[in-house]
Design a protein around this motif. Sequence first.
Motif, PDB file in Angstrom:
ATOM      1  N   THR A 227      73.962  33.778 -29.773  1.00 51.19           N
ATOM      2  CA  THR A 227      75.248  33.913 -28.772  1.00 51.19           C
ATOM      3  C   THR A 227      76.272  33.326 -29.979  1.00 51.19           C
ATOM      4  N   GLY A 228      77.384  34.232 -29.135  1.00 42.71           N
ATOM      5  CA  GLY A 228      78.660  34.404 -30.852  1.00 42.71           C
ATOM      6  C   GLY A 228      79.160  32.914 -30.840  1.00 42.71           C
ATOM      7  N   LEU A 229      79.307  32.382 -30.076  1.00 41.68           N
ATOM      8  CA  LEU A 229      79.966  30.654 -30.219  1.00 41.68           C
ATOM      9  C   LEU A 229      79.086  29.789 -30.946  1.00 41.68           C
ATOM     10  N   TRP A 230      77.772  29.513 -30.358  1.00 39.75           N
ATOM     11  CA  TRP A 230      77.528  28.151 -30.823  1.00 39.75           C
ATOM     12  C   TRP A 230      75.878  29.377 -31.327  1.00 39.75           C
ATOM     13  N   ARG A 231      75.837  30.264 -31.391  1.00 45.23           N
ATOM     14  CA  ARG A 231      74.688  30.430 -32.752  1.00 45.23           C
ATOM     15  C   ARG A 231      73.225  30.115 -31.866  1.00 45.23           C
ATOM     16  N   MET A 232      73.458  30.329 -29.925  1.00 47.64           N
ATOM     17  CA  MET A 232      72.063  30.000 -29.935  1.00 47.64           C
ATOM     18  C   MET A 232      70.848  31.119 -29.835  1.00 47.64           C
ATOM     19  N   PRO A 233      70.058  30.588 -30.263  1.00 44.65           N
ATOM     20  CA  PRO A 233      69.278  32.088 -30.483  1.00 44.65           C
ATOM     21  C   PRO A 233      68.825  32.681 -29.088  1.00 44.65           C
ATOM     22  N   ARG A 234      68.366  33.460 -28.827  1.00 42.99           N
ATOM     23  CA  ARG A 234      67.279  34.547 -27.860  1.00 42.99           C
ATOM     24  C   ARG A 234      66.711  35.229 -27.504  1.00 42.99           C
ATOM     25  N   THR A 235      65.488  35.113 -27.725  1.00 41.12           N
ATOM     26  CA  THR A 235      64.498  36.069 -27.697  1.00 41.12           C
ATOM     27  C   THR A 235      63.673  36.493 -25.462  1.00 41.12           C
ATOM     28  N   THR A 236      63.327  37.997 -25.760  1.00 42.66           N
ATOM     29  CA  THR A 236      62.591  37.742 -24.208  1.00 42.66           C
ATOM     30  C   THR A 236      60.865  38.451 -24.555  1.00 42.66           C
ATOM     31  N   ARG A 237      61.282  38.821 -23.761  1.00 39.06           N
ATOM     32  CA  ARG A 237      59.700  40.019 -24.157  1.00 39.06           C
ATOM     33  C   ARG A 237      60.301  41.153 -22.340  1.00 39.06           C
ATOM     34  N   SER A 238      59.662  43.055 -22.968  1.00 41.44           N
ATOM     35  CA  SER A 238      60.031  43.864 -22.354  1.00 41.44           C
ATOM     36  C   SER A 238      58.873  44.693 -22.667  1.00 41.44           C
ATOM     37  N   ASP A 239      58.842  46.064 -22.109  1.00 40.63           N
ATOM     38  CA  ASP A 239      57.392  46.900 -22.574  1.00 40.63           C
ATOM     39  C   ASP A 239      57.734  47.655 -23.445  1.00 40.63           C
ATOM     40  N   ASP A 240      58.594  48.487 -24.054  1.00 40.18           N
ATOM     41  CA  ASP A 240      58.758  48.791 -25.489  1.00 40.18           C
ATOM     42  C   ASP A 240      59.224  47.412 -26.313  1.00 40.18           C
ATOM     43  N   GLY A 241      59.214  46.253 -26.281  1.00 39.11           N
ATOM     44  CA  GLY A 241      60.039  45.535 -27.179  1.00 39.11           C
ATOM     45  C   GLY A 241      61.251  45.720 -27.693  1.00 39.11           C
ATOM     46  N   ARG A 242      61.976  45.900 -26.665  1.00 38.17           N
ATOM     47  CA  ARG A 242      63.500  46.217 -26.592  1.00 38.17           C
ATOM     48  C   ARG A 242      64.237  46.019 -25.413  1.00 38.17           C
ATOM     49  N   ALA A 243      65.267  45.367 -25.888  1.00 39.96           N
ATOM     50  CA  ALA A 243      66.053  44.647 -24.770  1.00 39.96           C
ATOM     51  C   ALA A 243      67.573  44.070 -25.626  1.00 39.96           C
ATOM     52  N   GLN A 244      68.959  44.654 -24.683  1.00 42.03           N
ATOM     53  CA  GLN A 244      70.708  44.162 -25.321  1.00 42.03           C
ATOM     54  C   GLN A 244      70.585  43.055 -24.090  1.00 42.03           C
ATOM     55  N   PHE A 254      73.191  23.714 -26.107  1.00 40.57           N
ATOM     56  CA  PHE A 254      71.361  24.031 -26.369  1.00 40.57           C
ATOM     57  C   PHE A 254      71.130  24.764 -25.216  1.00 40.57           C
ATOM     58  N   TYR A 255      72.023  26.054 -24.825  1.00 38.55           N
ATOM     59  CA  TYR A 255      71.603  26.559 -23.672  1.00 38.55           C
ATOM     60  C   TYR A 255      72.554  28.219 -23.263  1.00 38.55           C
ATOM     61  N   ALA A 256      71.363  28.634 -22.806  1.00 43.99           N
ATOM     62  CA  ALA A 256      72.496  30.240 -23.094  1.00 43.99           C
ATOM     63  C   ALA A 256      72.078  30.790 -21.927  1.00 43.99           C
ATOM     64  N   ARG A 257      72.798  31.687 -21.455  1.00 45.50           N
ATOM     65  CA  ARG A 257      72.523  32.306 -20.032  1.00 45.50           C
ATOM     66  C   ARG A 257      72.508  33.579 -19.764  1.00 45.50           C
ATOM     67  N   SER A 258      72.710  34.787 -19.816  1.00 42.89           N
ATOM     68  CA  SER A 258      72.986  36.098 -20.199  1.00 42.89           C
ATOM     69  C   SER A 258      72.282  36.822 -19.171  1.00 42.89           C
ATOM     70  N   LEU A 259      73.032  37.534 -19.198  1.00 42.63           N
ATOM     71  CA  LEU A 259      72.507  39.335 -17.971  1.00 42.63           C
ATOM     72  C   LEU A 259      71.779  40.184 -19.253  1.00 42.63           C
ATOM     73  N   LEU A 260      70.605  41.352 -19.197  1.00 42.09           N
ATOM     74  CA  LEU A 260      70.559  41.468 -20.297  1.00 42.09           C
ATOM     75  C   LEU A 260      69.983  43.109 -19.749  1.00 42.09           C
ATOM     76  N   ALA A 261      69.724  44.279 -20.490  1.00 42.67           N
ATOM     77  CA  ALA A 261      68.320  45.751 -20.002  1.00 42.67           C
ATOM     78  C   ALA A 261      67.367  45.850 -20.654  1.00 42.67           C
ATOM     79  N   SER A 262      67.202  45.771 -20.561  1.00 43.54           N
ATOM     80  CA  SER A 262      65.752  45.997 -20.361  1.00 43.54           C
ATOM     81  C   SER A 262      64.604  46.306 -19.674  1.00 43.54           C
ATOM     82  N   THR A 263      62.818  46.706 -20.459  1.00 39.80           N
ATOM     83  CA  THR A 263      62.157  47.257 -19.023  1.00 39.80           C
ATOM     84  C   THR A 263      60.995  46.921 -19.514  1.00 39.80           C
ATOM     85  N   LEU A 264      60.746  46.371 -17.729  1.00 41.78           N
ATOM     86  CA  LEU A 264      59.771  46.041 -17.566  1.00 41.78           C
ATOM     87  C   LEU A 264      58.869  45.913 -16.423  1.00 41.78           C
TER      88      LEU A 264
END
Length: 299
Positions: A227-244, A254-264
């Motif tokens: 994240t931009g302000l607090w540099r919270m780490p973010r990871t996820t999983r997707s079919d092709d190993g890519r997400a935005q 200590f917490y981040a909520r986001s809307l992603l684009a990926s493939t599942l």
Amino acid sequence: MTRGGYVWWYVDAVSEDGRQGLTVIAFIGSVFSPYYAWDAKRDPFAHCAVNVVLYGERGNRFAMTERNARSLARDATSFSLGSSSLEWDGSVLTIRLDERSSPIPRAVRGTVRVRPRALTAQPFSLDTHGLHRWWPMAPDCEVEAEFTAPALSWRGSGYHDTNDGDGALEDAFTDWTWCRAPLRRGSAILYDVRRRDGSGQNLTLRFDADGTRREMRPPLAAGLPPTGLWRMPRTTRSDDGRAQVIRTFEDTPFYARSLLASTLDGEAVQPVHESLSLTRFRNPLVRLMLPFRMPRRIG
């Protein structure tokens, strides 16, 4: 409920046009409360809260006032705390909200109706001893939101689950990531936890529209920017190993909520995603900052 324990009921939703969103969480034993963490008695009923967050084009609105047991009433189908309540009639969860944001005091007042398309059959244990449990009871819901403060009204899709446990989250886990994504028929949920003992668990779940669980191939690890302000780490999983990251809804120490684009499961999806660092939450400086957004009211 045990000393240091908790239960919470969670709802999130995004409008049909993607411009509005909300999260509502009702807590007994407010797990992210600094007051609960500092309380030597660790009485969960002394630390209850309704957290409501609105995400919109005109800016977010966050409210989370902690109250004690004198403000709480509950039974098998209802929960009320202060002027807010949740009530289940067997087909609709009606959430009536009357809260005040912080640190800027603004009213958050409205009604959210959650209509699950189906209910799932079972909870899942998140730790090796069965002390922390999660039930994604309604992964696919229709949601109506009508607010008078701020003035807004929309319909969209949503999700409802519950967690409960017999001890502090930060004693059992270092961090987790979670996301849920609507599919053409049903929904997919990924829940990856890292435990204090060094072990972990990656849950990959798919539910059909009728709530039936069926197999889904575990997707690949996909990196995300912090994240931009607090540099919270973010990871996820997707079919092709890519997400935005499409949008960051919440960026906290200590917490981040986001809307992603990926493939599942072969579908292009927009998951609602959260990252939680309980190691950061344990930091005394982080806990000292939290009362500015989480005031406490007695009685």
